[in-house]
Scaffold this motif. Structure first.
Motif, PDB file in Angstrom:
ATOM      1  N   PRO A  24       0.829  -1.201   0.000  1.00  0.00           N
ATOM      2  CA  PRO A  24       0.000   0.000   0.000  1.00  0.00           C
ATOM      3  C   PRO A  24       0.866   1.255   0.000  1.00  0.00           C
ATOM      4  N   ILE A  25       0.346   2.303  -0.593  1.00  0.00           N
ATOM      5  CA  ILE A  25       0.974   3.614  -0.551  1.00  0.00           C
ATOM      6  C   ILE A  25       0.091   4.464   0.355  1.00  0.00           C
ATOM      7  N   GLN A  26       0.722   5.097   1.308  1.00  0.00           N
ATOM      8  CA  GLN A  26      -0.035   5.909   2.254  1.00  0.00           C
ATOM      9  C   GLN A  26       0.488   7.327   2.286  1.00  0.00           C
ATOM     10  N   LEU A  27      -0.392   8.241   2.588  1.00  0.00           N
ATOM     11  CA  LEU A  27      -0.047   9.644   2.756  1.00  0.00           C
ATOM     12  C   LEU A  27      -0.717  10.105   4.034  1.00  0.00           C
ATOM     13  N   GLY A  28       0.080  10.467   5.014  1.00  0.00           N
ATOM     14  CA  GLY A  28      -0.478  10.893   6.293  1.00  0.00           C
ATOM     15  C   GLY A  28      -1.308   9.812   6.954  1.00  0.00           C
ATOM     16  N   GLY A  29      -0.885   8.547   6.790  1.00  0.00           N
ATOM     17  CA  GLY A  29      -1.623   7.432   7.385  1.00  0.00           C
ATOM     18  C   GLY A  29      -2.873   7.037   6.616  1.00  0.00           C
ATOM     19  N   ARG A  30      -3.134   7.679   5.500  1.00  0.00           N
ATOM     20  CA  ARG A  30      -4.321   7.402   4.681  1.00  0.00           C
ATOM     21  C   ARG A  30      -3.906   6.648   3.428  1.00  0.00           C
ATOM     22  N   PHE A  31      -4.599   5.555   3.131  1.00  0.00           N
ATOM     23  CA  PHE A  31      -4.340   4.746   1.937  1.00  0.00           C
ATOM     24  C   PHE A  31      -4.643   5.573   0.695  1.00  0.00           C
ATOM     25  N   ILE A  32      -3.638   5.637  -0.223  1.00  0.00           N
ATOM     26  CA  ILE A  32      -3.879   6.391  -1.460  1.00  0.00           C
ATOM     27  C   ILE A  32      -3.562   5.588  -2.716  1.00  0.00           C
ATOM     28  N   GLY A  33      -3.033   4.368  -2.575  1.00  0.00           N
ATOM     29  CA  GLY A  33      -2.736   3.593  -3.765  1.00  0.00           C
ATOM     30  C   GLY A  33      -1.931   2.346  -3.475  1.00  0.00           C
ATOM     31  N   ILE A  34      -1.437   1.731  -4.570  1.00  0.00           N
ATOM     32  CA  ILE A  34      -0.693   0.466  -4.475  1.00  0.00           C
ATOM     33  C   ILE A  34       0.495   0.503  -5.430  1.00  0.00           C
ATOM     34  N   LEU A  35       1.605  -0.031  -4.945  1.00  0.00           N
ATOM     35  CA  LEU A  35       2.794  -0.271  -5.751  1.00  0.00           C
ATOM     36  C   LEU A  35       2.922  -1.779  -5.890  1.00  0.00           C
ATOM     37  N   SER A  36       3.185  -2.242  -7.106  1.00  0.00           N
ATOM     38  CA  SER A  36       3.397  -3.671  -7.326  1.00  0.00           C
ATOM     39  C   SER A  36       4.612  -3.873  -8.208  1.00  0.00           C
ATOM     40  N   ILE A  37       5.436  -4.829  -7.815  1.00  0.00           N
ATOM     41  CA  ILE A  37       6.497  -5.300  -8.710  1.00  0.00           C
ATOM     42  C   ILE A  37       6.316  -6.805  -8.851  1.00  0.00           C
ATOM     43  N   GLN A  38       6.646  -7.306 -10.050  1.00  0.00           N
ATOM     44  CA  GLN A  38       6.377  -8.701 -10.361  1.00  0.00           C
ATOM     45  C   GLN A  38       7.504  -9.278 -11.204  1.00  0.00           C
ATOM     46  N   SER A  39       7.658 -10.592 -11.106  1.00  0.00           N
ATOM     47  CA  SER A  39       8.683 -11.288 -11.881  1.00  0.00           C
ATOM     48  C   SER A  39       8.053 -12.479 -12.586  1.00  0.00           C
ATOM     49  N   TYR A  40       8.581 -12.785 -13.760  1.00  0.00           N
ATOM     50  CA  TYR A  40       8.139 -13.975 -14.476  1.00  0.00           C
ATOM     51  C   TYR A  40       8.881 -15.211 -13.971  1.00  0.00           C
ATOM     52  N   GLN A  41       9.803 -15.022 -13.036  1.00  0.00           N
ATOM     53  CA  GLN A  41      10.576 -16.132 -12.470  1.00  0.00           C
ATOM     54  C   GLN A  41       9.851 -16.718 -11.267  1.00  0.00           C
ATOM     55  N   HIS A  42       9.989 -18.016 -11.108  1.00  0.00           N
ATOM     56  CA  HIS A  42       9.384 -18.743  -9.994  1.00  0.00           C
ATOM     57  C   HIS A  42      10.120 -18.394  -8.696  1.00  0.00           C
ATOM     58  N   ARG A  43       9.382 -17.995  -7.674  1.00  0.00           N
ATOM     59  CA  ARG A  43       9.922 -17.681  -6.339  1.00  0.00           C
ATOM     60  C   ARG A  43      11.062 -16.654  -6.383  1.00  0.00           C
ATOM     61  N   ALA A  44      10.842 -15.590  -7.119  1.00  0.00           N
ATOM     62  CA  ALA A  44      11.857 -14.546  -7.252  1.00  0.00           C
ATOM     63  C   ALA A  44      11.964 -13.687  -5.988  1.00  0.00           C
ATOM     64  N   TYR A  45      10.922 -13.667  -5.165  1.00  0.00           N
ATOM     65  CA  TYR A  45      10.896 -12.817  -3.974  1.00  0.00           C
ATOM     66  C   TYR A  45      10.581 -13.649  -2.740  1.00  0.00           C
ATOM     67  N   ASP A  46      10.918 -13.069  -1.579  1.00  0.00           N
ATOM     68  CA  ASP A  46      10.578 -13.703  -0.306  1.00  0.00           C
ATOM     69  C   ASP A  46      10.074 -12.631   0.653  1.00  0.00           C
ATOM     70  N   GLN A  47       9.820 -13.012   1.884  1.00  0.00           N
ATOM     71  CA  GLN A  47       9.263 -12.085   2.868  1.00  0.00           C
ATOM     72  C   GLN A  47      10.186 -10.892   3.121  1.00  0.00           C
ATOM     73  N   ALA A  48      11.485 -11.114   3.125  1.00  0.00           N
ATOM     74  CA  ALA A  48      12.446 -10.013   3.331  1.00  0.00           C
ATOM     75  C   ALA A  48      12.333  -8.995   2.186  1.00  0.00           C
ATOM     76  N   ASP A  49      12.132  -9.472   0.973  1.00  0.00           N
ATOM     77  CA  ASP A  49      11.964  -8.567  -0.170  1.00  0.00           C
ATOM     78  C   ASP A  49      10.685  -7.743  -0.018  1.00  0.00           C
ATOM     79  N   LEU A  50       9.622  -8.395   0.453  1.00  0.00           N
ATOM     80  CA  LEU A  50       8.353  -7.684   0.658  1.00  0.00           C
ATOM     81  C   LEU A  50       8.532  -6.589   1.706  1.00  0.00           C
ATOM     82  N   GLU A  51       9.258  -6.894   2.772  1.00  0.00           N
ATOM     83  CA  GLU A  51       9.506  -5.886   3.813  1.00  0.00           C
ATOM     84  C   GLU A  51      10.333  -4.733   3.260  1.00  0.00           C
ATOM     85  N   LEU A  52      11.303  -5.006   2.422  1.00  0.00           N
ATOM     86  CA  LEU A  52      12.121  -3.951   1.812  1.00  0.00           C
ATOM     87  C   LEU A  52      11.267  -3.070   0.904  1.00  0.00           C
ATOM     88  N   LEU A  53      10.409  -3.688   0.107  1.00  0.00           N
ATOM     89  CA  LEU A  53       9.553  -2.922  -0.789  1.00  0.00           C
ATOM     90  C   LEU A  53       8.615  -2.023   0.009  1.00  0.00           C
TER      91      LEU A  53
END
Length: 179
Positions: free
Chosen positions: A150-179
């Motif tokens: 989620p993207i927030q401004l002043g604690g208010r939800f204003i949108g979403i950022l998404s990144i995606q890969s065509y590779q199997h299991r390209a990301y993990d929980q640590a990557d999600l926390e970094l994003l």
């Protein structure tokens, strides 16, 4: 008579694996810090929401590598979405894509889930597991590893950022926390 002495070789080995791993971790942390500092500077200079979105996606590309990425904002009622920018890997090159946006774009189930529950990591086993609720942009390929935050401004939800890969299991929980 000649005296013959057996030859002795003394070898000492030191395992430097931990030291090398530590050096790699430190270099990665310094790189992340540098990318995030540059992002902060660029966001401070951005003059449009689209320019800010592009800077965010460029930084996430440097940190996490993605094949498809987008940033969508919600309108004030949070009933409709506005696509700021969409990128996809087409013919080996990341390109901005312009999906058909005719008609009102209502939030998907995933968008509502991100708004209500926070960041989401979706790992698919195959393209056939594709969730129609997560649209493709640019190519007809379905991503196998997807992150939504989620993207927030002043604690208010204003949108979403998404990144995606065509590779199997390209990301993990640590990557999600970094994003």
């Amino acid at each position: 008579p000649s005296l013959s002495c057996p030859a002795f070789v003394l070898s000492i080995f030191r395992d430097i694996t931990e030291r090398k791993l530590g050096e790699l971790a430190l270099a990665a942390a310094q790189r992340r810090s540098s990318v995030l500092a540059e992002l902060g500077r660029e966001l401070g200079e951005a003059t449009t929401p689209k320019a800010a979105a592009i800077h965010i996606l460029e930084a996430s590309q440097q940190l996490l590598r993605w094949d498809s990425g987008w940033l969508h904002l919600s309108d004030e009622t949070q009933q409709n979405k506005v696509d700021l920018v969409n990128f996809d890997l087409i013919d080996g090159e990341i390109r901005e894509v312009f999906p058909d946006m005719s008609g009102v774009q209502t939030p998907t189930r995933m968008a509502r889930r991100v708004k209500e529950e926070g960041p989401q990591l979706l790992l698919r086993d195959a393209e056939s597991d594709a969730n129609a609720d997560v649209p493709t942009y640019g190519s007809d390929r379905r991503s196998l590893s997807l992150m939504f935050v989620p993207i927030q401004l002043g604690g208010r939800f204003i949108g979403i950022l998404s990144i995606q890969s065509y590779q199997h299991r390209a990301y993990d929980q640590a990557d999600l926390e970094l994003l």
